[in-house]
Scaffold this active site. Structure first.
Site, PDB file in Angstrom:
ATOM      1  N   LYS A 155      89.401 -79.300 -10.318  1.00 36.43           N
ATOM      2  CA  LYS A 155      90.069 -79.507 -11.573  1.00 36.43           C
ATOM      3  C   LYS A 155      89.553 -78.574 -12.642  1.00 36.43           C
ATOM      4  O   LYS A 155      88.934 -78.976 -13.602  1.00 36.43           O
ATOM      5  CB  LYS A 155      89.851 -80.940 -12.006  1.00 36.43           C
ATOM      6  CG  LYS A 155      90.982 -81.799 -12.568  1.00 36.43           C
ATOM      7  CD  LYS A 155      92.320 -81.461 -12.169  1.00 36.43           C
ATOM      8  CE  LYS A 155      93.166 -82.656 -11.851  1.00 36.43           C
ATOM      9  NZ  LYS A 155      92.794 -83.832 -12.581  1.00 36.43           N
ATOM     10  N   MET A 158      92.619 -76.612 -23.745  1.00 36.83           N
ATOM     11  CA  MET A 158      93.042 -75.597 -22.757  1.00 36.83           C
ATOM     12  C   MET A 158      93.860 -74.482 -23.422  1.00 36.83           C
ATOM     13  O   MET A 158      94.867 -74.042 -22.880  1.00 36.83           O
ATOM     14  CB  MET A 158      93.874 -76.262 -21.639  1.00 36.83           C
ATOM     15  CG  MET A 158      93.088 -77.276 -20.832  1.00 36.83           C
ATOM     16  SD  MET A 158      94.084 -78.205 -19.657  1.00 36.83           S
ATOM     17  CE  MET A 158      94.721 -79.534 -20.687  1.00 36.83           C
ATOM     18  N   GLY A 178      86.093 -85.806 -17.111  1.00 32.77           N
ATOM     19  CA  GLY A 178      85.562 -85.314 -18.380  1.00 32.77           C
ATOM     20  C   GLY A 178      86.301 -85.947 -19.559  1.00 32.77           C
ATOM     21  O   GLY A 178      87.488 -86.242 -19.465  1.00 32.77           O
ATOM     22  N   GLY A 179      85.589 -86.156 -20.652  1.00 28.63           N
ATOM     23  CA  GLY A 179      86.231 -86.667 -21.866  1.00 28.63           C
ATOM     24  C   GLY A 179      86.774 -88.066 -21.668  1.00 28.63           C
ATOM     25  O   GLY A 179      86.073 -88.958 -21.191  1.00 28.63           O
ATOM     26  N   ASP A 180      88.024 -88.260 -22.037  1.00 26.94           N
ATOM     27  CA  ASP A 180      88.707 -89.547 -21.872  1.00 26.94           C
ATOM     28  C   ASP A 180      89.731 -89.400 -20.746  1.00 26.94           C
ATOM     29  O   ASP A 180      90.456 -88.398 -20.709  1.00 26.94           O
ATOM     30  CB  ASP A 180      89.419 -89.920 -23.181  1.00 26.94           C
ATOM     31  CG  ASP A 180      90.074 -91.282 -23.078  1.00 26.94           C
ATOM     32  OD1 ASP A 180      89.490 -92.253 -23.574  1.00 26.94           O
ATOM     33  OD2 ASP A 180      91.167 -91.382 -22.484  1.00 26.94           O
ATOM     34  N   ASP A 209      85.108 -84.631 -11.483  1.00 25.31           N
ATOM     35  CA  ASP A 209      85.739 -83.369 -11.866  1.00 25.31           C
ATOM     36  C   ASP A 209      84.687 -82.343 -12.248  1.00 25.31           C
ATOM     37  O   ASP A 209      83.531 -82.662 -12.503  1.00 25.31           O
ATOM     38  CB  ASP A 209      86.663 -83.588 -13.079  1.00 25.31           C
ATOM     39  CG  ASP A 209      87.969 -84.224 -12.671  1.00 25.31           C
ATOM     40  OD1 ASP A 209      88.245 -84.302 -11.472  1.00 25.31           O
ATOM     41  OD2 ASP A 209      88.714 -84.646 -13.578  1.00 25.31           O
ATOM     42  N   PRO A 258      82.388 -85.598 -23.361  1.00 26.09           N
ATOM     43  CA  PRO A 258      82.539 -84.137 -23.358  1.00 26.09           C
ATOM     44  C   PRO A 258      81.353 -83.365 -22.787  1.00 26.09           C
ATOM     45  O   PRO A 258      81.449 -82.152 -22.640  1.00 26.09           O
ATOM     46  CB  PRO A 258      82.720 -83.806 -24.844  1.00 26.09           C
ATOM     47  CG  PRO A 258      82.066 -84.930 -25.573  1.00 26.09           C
ATOM     48  CD  PRO A 258      82.144 -86.143 -24.706  1.00 26.09           C
ATOM     49  N   THR A 289      86.684 -88.244 -26.163  1.00 32.09           N
ATOM     50  CA  THR A 289      87.480 -87.071 -25.821  1.00 32.09           C
ATOM     51  C   THR A 289      86.916 -85.827 -26.527  1.00 32.09           C
ATOM     52  O   THR A 289      86.243 -85.937 -27.569  1.00 32.09           O
ATOM     53  CB  THR A 289      88.963 -87.317 -26.177  1.00 32.09           C
ATOM     54  OG1 THR A 289      89.745 -86.270 -25.617  1.00 32.09           O
ATOM     55  CG2 THR A 289      89.202 -87.403 -27.669  1.00 32.09           C
ATOM     56  N   ALA A 290      87.199 -84.655 -25.945  1.00 26.49           N
ATOM     57  CA  ALA A 290      86.653 -83.411 -26.496  1.00 26.49           C
ATOM     58  C   ALA A 290      86.981 -83.261 -27.977  1.00 26.49           C
ATOM     59  O   ALA A 290      86.140 -82.827 -28.768  1.00 26.49           O
ATOM     60  CB  ALA A 290      87.184 -82.213 -25.711  1.00 26.49           C
ATOM     61  N   GLY A 302      81.126 -77.721 -25.923  1.00 27.25           N
ATOM     62  CA  GLY A 302      80.779 -78.645 -26.998  1.00 27.25           C
ATOM     63  C   GLY A 302      79.932 -79.816 -26.520  1.00 27.25           C
ATOM     64  O   GLY A 302      80.140 -80.338 -25.418  1.00 27.25           O
TER      65      GLY A 302
HETATM   66  N1  SAH Z   1      90.178 -85.472 -20.552  1.00 30.32           N
HETATM   67  C1  SAH Z   1      89.462 -84.441 -21.271  1.00 30.32           C
HETATM   68  C2  SAH Z   1      90.268 -83.164 -21.419  1.00 30.32           C
HETATM   69  C3  SAH Z   1      90.527 -82.444 -20.127  1.00 30.32           C
HETATM   70  S1  SAH Z   1      91.399 -80.946 -20.358  1.00 30.32           S
HETATM   71  C4  SAH Z   1      89.070 -84.988 -22.646  1.00 30.32           C
HETATM   72  O1  SAH Z   1      89.495 -86.076 -23.039  1.00 30.32           O
HETATM   73  O2  SAH Z   1      88.300 -84.314 -23.341  1.00 30.32           O
HETATM   74  C5  SAH Z   1      90.090 -79.761 -20.380  1.00 30.32           C
HETATM   75  C6  SAH Z   1      89.991 -79.101 -21.733  1.00 30.32           C
HETATM   76  O3  SAH Z   1      89.323 -79.954 -22.651  1.00 30.32           O
HETATM   77  C7  SAH Z   1      89.184 -77.828 -21.730  1.00 30.32           C
HETATM   78  O4  SAH Z   1      89.952 -76.715 -21.341  1.00 30.32           O
HETATM   79  C8  SAH Z   1      88.775 -77.724 -23.200  1.00 30.32           C
HETATM   80  O5  SAH Z   1      89.828 -77.259 -23.998  1.00 30.32           O
HETATM   81  C9  SAH Z   1      88.551 -79.189 -23.544  1.00 30.32           C
HETATM   82  N2  SAH Z   1      87.138 -79.564 -23.356  1.00 30.32           N
HETATM   83  C10 SAH Z   1      86.656 -80.562 -22.582  1.00 30.32           C
HETATM   84  N3  SAH Z   1      85.321 -80.644 -22.675  1.00 30.32           N
HETATM   85  C11 SAH Z   1      84.938 -79.678 -23.536  1.00 30.32           C
HETATM   86  C12 SAH Z   1      83.676 -79.234 -24.053  1.00 30.32           C
HETATM   87  N4  SAH Z   1      82.532 -79.827 -23.704  1.00 30.32           N
HETATM   88  N5  SAH Z   1      83.677 -78.203 -24.925  1.00 30.32           N
HETATM   89  C13 SAH Z   1      84.808 -77.607 -25.296  1.00 30.32           C
HETATM   90  N6  SAH Z   1      86.021 -77.967 -24.840  1.00 30.32           N
HETATM   91  C14 SAH Z   1      86.094 -78.995 -23.977  1.00 30.32           C
END
Ligand code: SAH
Length: 260
Positions: free
Chosen positions: A59, A173, A90-92, A37, A14, A120-121, A202
């Site tokens: 993205k 989102m 980003g995230g997973d 991304d 994240p 993941t976030a 975050g």
């Molecule tokens: N694949 C990513 C999600 C992508 S969708 C995952 O697994 O986390 C993008 C959304 O994820 C953003 O609009 C927000 O809602 C959330 N997000 C991702 N990173 C974030 C962060 N650092 N802080 C807050 N929300 C985050």
């Protein structure tokens, strides 16, 4: 024939570079080309070799930089050209990340791939905000949904099933459609005073956690000028952040701020 290296679909977590997995860091350090991304931080990109090609694939919801089909095909073409390709998301990659669409395309093109999960976030942001996703007596489960609308219709969510105060609800989102989310959940019986956390940026140095209630959430997003990326977390577990906000203090929403 040239060797084809598997495309590495990697979750970057994240934000905090230290949340990268050891495997992600190793593969990134061996990449010839990194397709990344918007939510991937500079510090993580810096782990790629100096000579690696960096390709920005955009993205951000609503303004996609590169159409998804083009990203899919780019990954295949680069890999078939013999390059070590890292697709950094980003995230997973498999949680609202379209990583599965990219993997399906590679599979259809006969290009080998591997997937490296990331934090993941929903997991990283809540933990850094001091909100446990489950807690005995407060939440016995958790659901991850997207608040992003496909096309011009209402959100395609099963509100009746989401309106369960025993289950923590994490909305990715969710900012754009926050009014609809709040209204529908209350209409389906979620308490107006259910605690909600909005976590912006975050796990990064700019992390901000705003605490409010389901009824006040839409006004709070406006008055506190919350911007993407923000994760919405709804449920009784949010109340624990008052005691568990180990990283930086949570702030209560100030609805007056906008008028001030
Ligand atoms: N694949 C990513 C999600 C992508 S969708 C995952 O697994 O986390 C993008 C959304 O994820 C953003 O609009 C927000 O809602 C959330 N997000 C991702 N990173 C974030 C962060 N650092 N802080 C807050 N929300 C985050």
């Amino acid at each position: 024939m040239q060797d084809i290296h598997p495309v590495s679909l990697i979750g970057a977590g994240p934000g905090d570079p230290d949340l990268l997995t050891v495997k992600a860091a190793r593969l990134l350090g061996q990449a010839d080309v990194v397709v990344y991304d918007r939510l991937v931080s500079e510090a993580i990109l810096d782990l790629a070799p100096d000579g690696a090609t960096r390709i920005f694939a955009g993205k951000a919801s609503r303004h996609h930089h590169m159409p998804q089909e083009d990203i899919n095909e780019l990954l295949a073409t680069l890999a078939l050209g013999g390059q070590k390709v890292v697709r950094l998301k980003g995230g997973d990659p498999f949680v609202f990340g379209r990583g599965s669409e990219e993997a399906l395309h590679l599979a259809a093109r006969g290009v080998p791939f591997e997937v490296v999960p990331g934090i993941t976030a929903a997991s990283g942001c809540t933990t850094y905000a001091g909100v446990p996703l489950t807690h005995r007596g407060l939440a016995n489960g958790v659901r991850f949904v997207t608040g992003h609308r496909m096309g011009g219709h209402g959100l395609d969510l099963n509100w009746a099933s989401l309106a369960d105060p025993d289950t923590t609800l994490v909305i990715y989102m969710g900012l754009t459609n926050v009014a609809e989310i709040s209204d529908k959940l209350m209409e389906h019986g979620m308490p107006r005073n259910l605690p909600v956390a909005a976590i912006q940026n975050g796990t990064t140095d700019k992390q901000r956690t705003v605490i409010t209630t389901l009824a006040d959430l839409p006004d709070c997003v406006a008055s506190m000028s919350l911007k993407a990326p923000t994760l919405l977390v709804l449920g009784r577990v949010v109340g624990l952040a008052e005691d568990l906000d180990w990283r930086n203090p949570v702030v209560a929403c100030d609805l007056e701020q906008a008028q001030a």
